[in-house]
Design a protein around this motif. Structure first.
Motif, mmCIF file in Angstrom:
data_model
loop_
_atom_site.group_PDB
_atom_site.id
_atom_site.type_symbol
_atom_site.label_atom_id
_atom_site.label_comp_id
_atom_site.label_asym_id
_atom_site.label_seq_id
_atom_site.Cartn_x
_atom_site.Cartn_y
_atom_site.Cartn_z
ATOM 1 N N GLN A 158 51.116 -85.421 49.513
ATOM 2 C CA GLN A 158 51.481 -84.396 48.536
ATOM 3 C C GLN A 158 51.412 -84.936 47.118
ATOM 4 O O GLN A 158 50.924 -84.263 46.203
ATOM 5 C CB GLN A 158 52.889 -83.882 48.836
ATOM 6 N N GLN A 159 51.868 -86.177 46.923
ATOM 7 C CA GLN A 159 51.805 -86.777 45.594
ATOM 8 C C GLN A 159 50.361 -86.995 45.171
ATOM 9 O O GLN A 159 50.013 -86.771 43.989
ATOM 10 C CB GLN A 159 52.565 -88.104 45.598
ATOM 11 N N SER A 160 49.507 -87.429 46.088
ATOM 12 C CA SER A 160 48.104 -87.635 45.765
ATOM 13 C C SER A 160 47.420 -86.319 45.397
ATOM 14 O O SER A 160 46.596 -86.267 44.477
ATOM 15 C CB SER A 160 47.379 -88.284 46.949
ATOM 16 N N THR A 161 47.757 -85.246 46.119
ATOM 17 C CA THR A 161 47.177 -83.938 45.809
ATOM 18 C C THR A 161 47.579 -83.478 44.413
ATOM 19 O O THR A 161 46.736 -83.034 43.616
ATOM 20 C CB THR A 161 47.630 -82.906 46.849
ATOM 21 N N THR A 162 48.855 -83.612 44.093
ATOM 22 C CA THR A 162 49.327 -83.209 42.768
ATOM 23 C C THR A 162 48.702 -84.068 41.672
ATOM 24 O O THR A 162 48.215 -83.551 40.651
ATOM 25 C CB THR A 162 50.860 -83.308 42.703
ATOM 26 N N ASP A 163 48.709 -85.379 41.877
ATOM 27 C CA ASP A 163 48.158 -86.274 40.856
ATOM 28 C C ASP A 163 46.666 -86.066 40.671
ATOM 29 O O ASP A 163 46.162 -86.114 39.539
ATOM 30 C CB ASP A 163 48.441 -87.728 41.241
ATOM 31 N N SER A 164 45.937 -85.847 41.769
ATOM 32 C CA SER A 164 44.493 -85.631 41.654
ATOM 33 C C SER A 164 44.181 -84.328 40.927
ATOM 34 O O SER A 164 43.217 -84.253 40.153
ATOM 35 C CB SER A 164 43.856 -85.621 43.048
ATOM 36 N N THR A 165 44.989 -83.303 41.164
ATOM 37 C CA THR A 165 44.781 -82.030 40.458
ATOM 38 C C THR A 165 44.971 -82.204 38.959
ATOM 39 O O THR A 165 44.140 -81.754 38.151
ATOM 40 C CB THR A 165 45.751 -80.973 40.995
ATOM 41 N N TRP A 166 46.055 -82.872 38.580
ATOM 42 C CA TRP A 166 46.291 -83.110 37.155
ATOM 43 C C TRP A 166 45.238 -84.040 36.564
ATOM 44 O O TRP A 166 44.813 -83.863 35.409
ATOM 45 C CB TRP A 166 47.686 -83.689 36.942
ATOM 46 N N ALA A 167 44.822 -85.048 37.323
ATOM 47 C CA ALA A 167 43.790 -85.959 36.835
ATOM 48 C C ALA A 167 42.465 -85.233 36.628
ATOM 49 O O ALA A 167 41.733 -85.511 35.664
ATOM 50 C CB ALA A 167 43.612 -87.124 37.809
ATOM 51 N N THR A 168 42.148 -84.293 37.530
ATOM 52 C CA THR A 168 40.912 -83.517 37.379
ATOM 53 C C THR A 168 40.957 -82.662 36.119
ATOM 54 O O THR A 168 39.993 -82.640 35.324
ATOM 55 C CB THR A 168 40.710 -82.625 38.613
ATOM 56 N N LEU A 169 42.059 -81.959 35.916
ATOM 57 C CA LEU A 169 42.182 -81.122 34.713
ATOM 58 C C LEU A 169 42.156 -81.970 33.446
ATOM 59 O O LEU A 169 41.492 -81.618 32.456
ATOM 60 C CB LEU A 169 43.476 -80.309 34.780
ATOM 61 N N HIS B 55 37.413 -81.856 55.632
ATOM 62 C CA HIS B 55 38.786 -82.097 55.179
ATOM 63 C C HIS B 55 38.767 -83.170 54.099
ATOM 64 O O HIS B 55 37.751 -83.839 53.872
ATOM 65 C CB HIS B 55 39.674 -82.553 56.348
ATOM 66 N N LEU B 56 39.901 -83.345 53.439
ATOM 67 C CA LEU B 56 40.100 -84.407 52.466
ATOM 68 C C LEU B 56 41.234 -85.305 52.940
ATOM 69 O O LEU B 56 42.158 -84.845 53.623
ATOM 70 C CB LEU B 56 40.440 -83.835 51.080
ATOM 71 N N ASN B 57 41.182 -86.581 52.576
ATOM 72 C CA ASN B 57 42.265 -87.505 52.891
ATOM 73 C C ASN B 57 42.797 -88.105 51.600
ATOM 74 O O ASN B 57 42.403 -87.710 50.499
ATOM 75 C CB ASN B 57 41.809 -88.589 53.873
ATOM 76 N N ILE B 58 43.680 -89.072 51.729
ATOM 77 C CA ILE B 58 44.339 -89.621 50.556
ATOM 78 C C ILE B 58 43.372 -90.364 49.643
ATOM 79 O O ILE B 58 43.652 -90.575 48.453
ATOM 80 C CB ILE B 58 45.490 -90.559 51.014
ATOM 81 N N LEU B 59 42.196 -90.755 50.148
ATOM 82 C CA LEU B 59 41.178 -91.402 49.325
ATOM 83 C C LEU B 59 40.194 -90.392 48.738
ATOM 84 O O LEU B 59 39.918 -90.411 47.536
ATOM 85 C CB LEU B 59 40.423 -92.449 50.154
ATOM 86 N N PRO C 137 37.813 -86.153 39.816
ATOM 87 C CA PRO C 137 37.778 -86.884 38.544
ATOM 88 C C PRO C 137 36.601 -87.837 38.431
ATOM 89 O O PRO C 137 36.044 -88.026 37.337
ATOM 90 C CB PRO C 137 39.119 -87.632 38.523
ATOM 91 N N MET C 138 36.212 -88.459 39.547
ATOM 92 C CA MET C 138 35.070 -89.371 39.516
ATOM 93 C C MET C 138 33.787 -88.632 39.175
ATOM 94 O O MET C 138 32.995 -89.084 38.332
ATOM 95 C CB MET C 138 34.947 -90.076 40.872
ATOM 96 N N LEU C 139 33.561 -87.483 39.815
ATOM 97 C CA LEU C 139 32.337 -86.729 39.546
ATOM 98 C C LEU C 139 32.313 -86.180 38.127
ATOM 99 O O LEU C 139 31.247 -86.091 37.504
ATOM 100 C CB LEU C 139 32.193 -85.587 40.560
ATOM 101 N N ILE C 140 33.475 -85.797 37.605
ATOM 102 C CA ILE C 140 33.511 -85.283 36.233
ATOM 103 C C ILE C 140 33.060 -86.364 35.254
ATOM 104 O O ILE C 140 32.250 -86.121 34.356
ATOM 105 C CB ILE C 140 34.926 -84.784 35.892
ATOM 106 N N GLY C 141 33.582 -87.583 35.428
ATOM 107 C CA GLY C 141 33.209 -88.662 34.518
ATOM 108 C C GLY C 141 31.766 -89.103 34.664
ATOM 109 O O GLY C 141 31.153 -89.555 33.676
ATOM 110 N N LEU C 142 31.194 -88.989 35.852
ATOM 111 C CA LEU C 142 29.821 -89.439 36.073
ATOM 112 C C LEU C 142 28.793 -88.333 35.817
ATOM 113 O O LEU C 142 27.770 -88.565 35.163
ATOM 114 C CB LEU C 142 29.667 -89.958 37.504
ATOM 115 N N ALA C 143 29.061 -87.135 36.316
ATOM 116 C CA ALA C 143 28.062 -86.069 36.237
ATOM 117 C C ALA C 143 27.941 -85.473 34.845
ATOM 118 O O ALA C 143 26.901 -84.892 34.511
ATOM 119 C CB ALA C 143 28.401 -84.969 37.248
ATOM 120 N N ILE C 144 28.969 -85.589 34.009
ATOM 121 C CA ILE C 144 28.850 -85.029 32.668
ATOM 122 C C ILE C 144 27.842 -85.814 31.831
ATOM 123 O O ILE C 144 27.332 -85.308 30.813
ATOM 124 C CB ILE C 144 30.225 -84.986 31.970
ATOM 125 N N ASP C 145 27.528 -87.055 32.256
ATOM 126 C CA ASP C 145 26.504 -87.826 31.542
ATOM 127 C C ASP C 145 25.143 -87.147 31.601
ATOM 128 O O ASP C 145 24.322 -87.303 30.676
ATOM 129 C CB ASP C 145 26.400 -89.232 32.135
#
Length: 465
Positions: free
Chosen positions: A107-118, A162-166, A172-180
């Motif tokens: 649950q913490q990873s899901t919340t943190d990843s959502t905020w990190a993506t935004l 499905h998604l897991n904790i990794l 966020p990784m794709l945002i930083g790489l694909a925006i190039d």
């Protein structure tokens, strides 16, 4: 009640001299009856077919179902704890353990990843906006990137399911790489416009010429991610599948949707007879003015740049020697989670004490079991384990096995002789009356407690028996 004989008779596991009481609970184990025996992949859904699951698929589904049962149990326990806290004022109850930590961490990873993506999306858009001094083109790049992320979500559902904790951190990784991709394309597009080319010619040259480098960079990065699929760890494999495929998928809208959006921009030169690049050149000159001054400041002072680079490198080299590997998995957990807070309380309460003084090393909730062939080898193995810095404490059976057990065996034979005449009736096959059974157990517990007290009074030397 407080610590002492009463707590021991109630079979509580106590910590910190009886100030903490531990009650163990476990979720229901998942069985093969809880999962379907057949499955459908993507193509079988279209063809209306099914296939029988392999043993590996059944094992994976069984683990998945066990995770769902653990999550349901954790939520139910927390509801009961909340209700109890409202009914009994002052009660302090916490929930921890491996299943609880897994649920909280996910649950913490899901919340943190959502905020990190935004946050990464907003920051990349702002940097793009500041760097190019233009509002429309960064927005179009972000829109194209969002389309690629939506495509990647569908691809993830199809390829992994499905998604897991990794893998939950892929966005966020794709945002930083694909925006190039959009950065390189728009840079070449503006460069061609500055030379007086029409919009169509500028975007054509950007896609054809700069597009070669964009395609090469995308495929090499995706190949590096796909190489993660060669590992044995399932989480790393899924990360490689999702991120590698996501890179290729995000390339599609960047090279198709983004050029179409750029051509719809107003104020661009449409043909050679159109004399309207003045506003664009004015914007470009304004955008490039402060960047040129900043770049010129460093280019005119090469020794300053060299000195600063050498100083930073030397500082990093000194601190690089101090980097160590942290073997404590507890340090990876979030400090704010309630399950982690109570876990650390148990670890602190179980700290090894000698003469009333707390040592620095503690008996944590993580432990291992070591078995040796003979009793003679126990002292040497015990000494080696105590010397390890990662081992908090060692409890060994060697002390009990090496001592003279003649007196204990004599007592055991006497007890056996006295209890030999006791016979228990056969267990009834019918349903059990739980209330009656609970009352009988409670009465038996009281009688045994009284018997233990009498033994302590009449024979203090036998209190350990």
């Amino acid at each position: 009640f407080g610590a002492g004989p009463e707590a021991e008779r109630a079979k509580y596991v106590t910590f910190d001299r009886g100030r903490l009481y531990l009650v163990n609970a476990k979720a229901r184990l998942a069985t093969l009856e809880d999962i379907p025996k057949t499955s459908q992949n993507f193509w079988e859904r279209w063809l209306g077919r099914t296939h029988t699951k392999t043993p590996q698929e059944l094992e994976a589904d069984l683990k998945w179902r066990q995770g769902e049962l653990n999550e349901e149990s954790v939520h139910r326990f927390r509801i009961l704890i909340a209700e109890t806290s409202q009914e009994v004022s002052g009660v302090n109850v916490g929930l921890t353990g491996e299943p609880v930590l897994e649920v909280d961490e996910m649950q913490q990873s899901t919340t943190d990843s959502t905020w990190a993506t935004l946050l990464s999306l907003i920051l990349c858009g702002l940097l793009f906006l500041i760097g190019y001094n233009h509002r429309g083109r960064p927005q179009k790049t972000v829109v194209s990137l969002l389309v690629g992320l939506c495509y990647t979500m569908g691809y993830t559902t199809l390829a992994v399911g499905h998604l897991n904790i990794l893998t939950i951190t892929f966005a966020p990784m794709l945002i930083g790489l694909a925006i190039d991709f959009g950065v390189h394309l728009i840079s070449r597009f503006e460069e061609e416009l500055k030379q007086g080319e029409t919009a169509f010619t500028a975007i054509s040259r950007a896609v054809v010429n700069t597009g070669q480098g964009i395609f090469t960079g995308c495929f090499t990065t995706a190949g590096a991610f796909f190489a993660m699929c060669l590992t044995d760890f399932r989480g790393i494999q899924e990360m490689g599948i999702i991120t590698g495929g996501g890179m290729l998928i995000c390339l599609v809208p960047m090279m198709t949707l983004l050029p179409a959006l750029l051509l719809r921009e107003k104020g661009l030169k449409r043909d050679d007879s159109d004399p309207r690049p003045a506003a664009l050149n004015s914007n470009l000159s304004t955008a490039l003015d402060w960047r040129e001054r900043t770049e010129g400041f460093w280019l005119k002072r090469p020794w300053w740049v060299l000195g600063a680079g050498v100083g930073i490198s030397a500082t990093c080299a000194v601190y690089a020697l101090r980097v160590s590997f942290d073997y404590n998995l507890l340090n990876m957990q979030s400090d704010g989670l309630s399950s982690v807070i109570f876990e650390k309380k148990l670890v602190e309460a179980a700290r090894v004490r000698k003469n009333g003084v707390s040592e620095e090393r503690a008996q944590g909730v993580l432990f291992g079991v070591v078995m040796v062939p003979t009793v003679a080898e126990v002292p040497a193995i015990e000494a080696k384990l105590k010397a390890l810095p990662t081992v908090a404490g060692v409890d060994s059976m060697g002390h009990y096995l090496n001592q003279d057990a003649t007196e204990q065996l004599k007592l055991i034979r006497e007890i056996r002789a006295e209890t030999r005449t006791i016979h228990f009736p056969e267990v009834a096959d019918g349903p059990m009356d739980l209330n009656s059974f609970s009352q009988r157990l409670w009465g038996l517990q009281g009688l045994l407690a009284l018997a233990a007290d009498e033994v302590r009074k009449s024979a203090p030397e036998e209190k350990e028996l």
